[in-house]
Design a protein around this motif. Structure first.
Motif, mmCIF file in Angstrom:
data_model
loop_
_atom_site.group_PDB
_atom_site.id
_atom_site.type_symbol
_atom_site.label_atom_id
_atom_site.label_comp_id
_atom_site.label_asym_id
_atom_site.label_seq_id
_atom_site.Cartn_x
_atom_site.Cartn_y
_atom_site.Cartn_z
ATOM 1 N N ALA A 43 0.864 -1.187 0.000
ATOM 2 C CA ALA A 43 0.000 0.000 0.000
ATOM 3 C C ALA A 43 0.897 1.232 0.000
ATOM 4 O O ALA A 43 2.051 1.167 0.438
ATOM 5 C CB ALA A 43 -0.887 0.015 1.246
ATOM 6 N N MET A 45 0.793 3.674 1.875
ATOM 7 C CA MET A 45 1.155 4.121 3.222
ATOM 8 C C MET A 45 2.231 3.255 3.883
ATOM 9 O O MET A 45 2.857 3.677 4.847
ATOM 10 C CB MET A 45 -0.081 4.181 4.132
ATOM 11 C CG MET A 45 -0.810 2.887 4.376
ATOM 12 S SD MET A 45 -0.011 1.743 5.532
ATOM 13 C CE MET A 45 -0.263 2.619 7.061
ATOM 14 N N ARG A 71 0.188 -7.372 -3.554
ATOM 15 C CA ARG A 71 -0.646 -7.862 -2.453
ATOM 16 C C ARG A 71 -0.717 -9.372 -2.532
ATOM 17 O O ARG A 71 -1.513 -9.924 -3.296
ATOM 18 C CB ARG A 71 -2.061 -7.281 -2.555
ATOM 19 C CG ARG A 71 -2.087 -5.889 -2.064
ATOM 20 C CD ARG A 71 -3.436 -5.398 -1.653
ATOM 21 N NE ARG A 71 -3.190 -4.112 -1.032
ATOM 22 C CZ ARG A 71 -4.113 -3.247 -0.671
ATOM 23 N NH1 ARG A 71 -5.366 -3.529 -0.843
ATOM 24 N NH2 ARG A 71 -3.777 -2.113 -0.117
ATOM 25 N N MET A 90 -0.479 2.239 -6.662
ATOM 26 C CA MET A 90 -1.509 2.883 -5.847
ATOM 27 C C MET A 90 -1.207 4.372 -5.746
ATOM 28 O O MET A 90 -0.167 4.774 -5.234
ATOM 29 C CB MET A 90 -1.534 2.254 -4.455
ATOM 30 C CG MET A 90 -2.679 2.764 -3.615
ATOM 31 S SD MET A 90 -2.686 2.058 -1.956
ATOM 32 C CE MET A 90 -3.318 0.430 -2.261
ATOM 33 N N TRP A 159 -9.548 0.039 8.036
ATOM 34 C CA TRP A 159 -8.350 -0.420 7.323
ATOM 35 C C TRP A 159 -7.179 -0.579 8.269
ATOM 36 O O TRP A 159 -6.844 0.346 9.018
ATOM 37 C CB TRP A 159 -7.980 0.559 6.213
ATOM 38 C CG TRP A 159 -7.103 -0.134 5.219
ATOM 39 C CD1 TRP A 159 -7.500 -0.895 4.162
ATOM 40 C CD2 TRP A 159 -5.677 -0.177 5.217
ATOM 41 N NE1 TRP A 159 -6.414 -1.410 3.514
ATOM 42 C CE2 TRP A 159 -5.288 -0.990 4.141
ATOM 43 C CE3 TRP A 159 -4.701 0.381 6.040
ATOM 44 C CZ2 TRP A 159 -3.956 -1.249 3.850
ATOM 45 C CZ3 TRP A 159 -3.374 0.121 5.753
ATOM 46 C CH2 TRP A 159 -3.012 -0.685 4.665
ATOM 47 N N ASN A 192 -9.863 4.376 -1.745
ATOM 48 C CA ASN A 192 -10.119 4.135 -0.329
ATOM 49 C C ASN A 192 -9.524 5.284 0.479
ATOM 50 O O ASN A 192 -8.323 5.552 0.371
ATOM 51 C CB ASN A 192 -9.481 2.799 0.075
ATOM 52 C CG ASN A 192 -9.832 2.386 1.492
ATOM 53 O OD1 ASN A 192 -10.747 2.954 2.100
ATOM 54 N ND2 ASN A 192 -9.123 1.417 2.028
ATOM 55 N N VAL A 194 -8.634 6.493 4.058
ATOM 56 C CA VAL A 194 -8.502 5.985 5.427
ATOM 57 C C VAL A 194 -8.248 7.149 6.377
ATOM 58 O O VAL A 194 -7.364 7.977 6.133
ATOM 59 C CB VAL A 194 -7.356 4.952 5.549
ATOM 60 C CG1 VAL A 194 -7.330 4.360 6.962
ATOM 61 C CG2 VAL A 194 -7.511 3.846 4.529
ATOM 62 N N ASP A 215 -4.692 8.716 4.912
ATOM 63 C CA ASP A 215 -3.983 7.782 4.021
ATOM 64 C C ASP A 215 -4.984 7.374 2.956
ATOM 65 O O ASP A 215 -5.963 6.700 3.263
ATOM 66 C CB ASP A 215 -3.551 6.560 4.844
ATOM 67 C CG ASP A 215 -3.445 5.299 4.014
ATOM 68 O OD1 ASP A 215 -3.112 5.400 2.826
ATOM 69 O OD2 ASP A 215 -3.697 4.208 4.573
ATOM 70 N N THR A 216 -4.793 7.819 1.728
ATOM 71 C CA THR A 216 -5.744 7.378 0.692
ATOM 72 C C THR A 216 -5.038 6.500 -0.332
ATOM 73 O O THR A 216 -3.827 6.619 -0.544
ATOM 74 C CB THR A 216 -6.444 8.559 -0.037
ATOM 75 O OG1 THR A 216 -5.653 8.964 -1.155
ATOM 76 C CG2 THR A 216 -6.740 9.714 0.893
ATOM 77 N N GLY A 217 -5.797 5.632 -0.973
ATOM 78 C CA GLY A 217 -5.233 4.759 -1.995
ATOM 79 C C GLY A 217 -6.206 4.604 -3.150
ATOM 80 O O GLY A 217 -7.347 4.177 -2.953
HETATM 81 N N1 SER Z 1 -4.047 1.937 2.921
HETATM 82 C C1 SER Z 1 -5.304 1.952 2.250
HETATM 83 C C2 SER Z 1 -5.400 0.857 1.235
HETATM 84 O O1 SER Z 1 -4.429 0.238 0.944
HETATM 85 C C3 SER Z 1 -5.512 3.292 1.559
HETATM 86 O O2 SER Z 1 -4.362 3.712 0.959
HETATM 87 O O3 SER Z 1 -6.474 0.616 0.739
#
Ligand code: SER
Length: 264
Positions: A43, A45, A71, A90, A159, A192, A194, A215-217
């Motif tokens: 991710a 973050m 992932r 991401m 999350w 997403n 967060v 924290d956005t993704g």
């Molecule tokens: N950490 C969250 C995710 O991976 C948003 O970045 O979805």
């Protein structure tokens, strides 16, 4: 909607958040540095945990990146769904104790509807069931109707990684239409957000962070898939040359046998 290519989406995203005062970061390598809890970066973050907890500081307290991710937990879904990759990028914007929910939500909406020109009527969101603050921002400030905002429990809208910064989240979905019978393919999750408020400890406790973070993704390949009107991420521009090479080497024509497609 603008039919942008992958490199254009990445650049527009990073420029947009630079214009909102964010520091542009390069993608970190996939191998984590000094983090025994992770095998591979999964991710945007993940390489930034020390900035969320306040152990390290950057020259700005907001940053944006396009992070390479793998992932491992999703690998079994690759080829079965239309949206999972072994490797993906991401897009993210991060606040280290600076802005919080209001900016994260309204900027995400601005980017999707004004920069990418997505149809507002095709977007819907989820929020954590106890998060009235996020609900109210979507409902009253963005102006989404109540049926476009769904409240979900911890499994969907909280999350966290094994350890580290975590919190309730709000997901944004794009409706690709009734022809997609699987709801997850129809309402494709693209972003997403967060609201990182806790630090999960090794013993499972949640410690409140001194300053809440953002924290956005956003999935780069998924966004490309939607903007280009492709049925799956595998049919977008970064995958087609790879698929063509596999076709050439194997003699198999992609799209003729569902089971073999999964292997490709
Ligand atoms: N950490 C969250 C995710 O991976 C948003 O970045 O979805």
């Amino acid at each position: 909607m603008r039919r942008l290519g992958l490199n254009e989406i990445r650049e527009e995203y990073l420029e947009f958040f630079e214009s909102k005062g964010h520091l542009r970061l390069k993608s970190y390598p996939l191998i984590p540095n000094n983090d025994k809890s992770l095998l591979l970066i999964n991710a945007g973050m993940a390489p930034l945990k020390d900035y969320f907890t306040g152990v390290k500081k950057m020259s700005k307290n907001r940053a944006t990146s396009s992070q390479k991710c793998i992932r491992t937990a999703d690998i079994d879904n690759v080829g079965k769904t239309q949206r999972h990759g072994t490797f993906f990028e991401m897009l993210g914007n991060f606040s280290f104790g600076d802005y919080f929910k209001r900016e994260a939500i309204t900027w995400a909406w601005e980017f999707l509807t004004e920069k990418l020109e997505m149809d507002k009527n095709l977007l819907s969101v989820t929020v954590y069931e106890e998060d009235d603050e996020a609900y109210d921002i979507w409902r009253n400030e963005v102006g989404l109707s109540a049926e476009k905002i769904q409240r979900l429990g911890k499994e969907d809208n909280f999350w966290e990684l094994e350890v580290g910064p975590c919190g309730p989240c709000s997901e944004i979905m794009y409706d690709r239409g009734e022809k997609y019978t699987n709801p997850d393919d129809r309402f494709m999750e693209i972003w997403n957000l967060v609201f990182t408020q806790f630090n999960k400890m090794e013993d499972g406790r949640y410690e409140k962070l001194q300053n809440p973070n953002i924290d956005t993704g956003m999935g780069l390949e998924r966004t490309n898939c939607i903007l280009q009107g492709k049925t799956s991420v595998y049919l977008t521009e970064v995958f087609t040359p790879i698929i063509e090479k596999i076709e050439e080497l194997s003699g198999y024509k992609y799209g003729t046998d569902g089971e073999k497609d999964k292997s490709v």
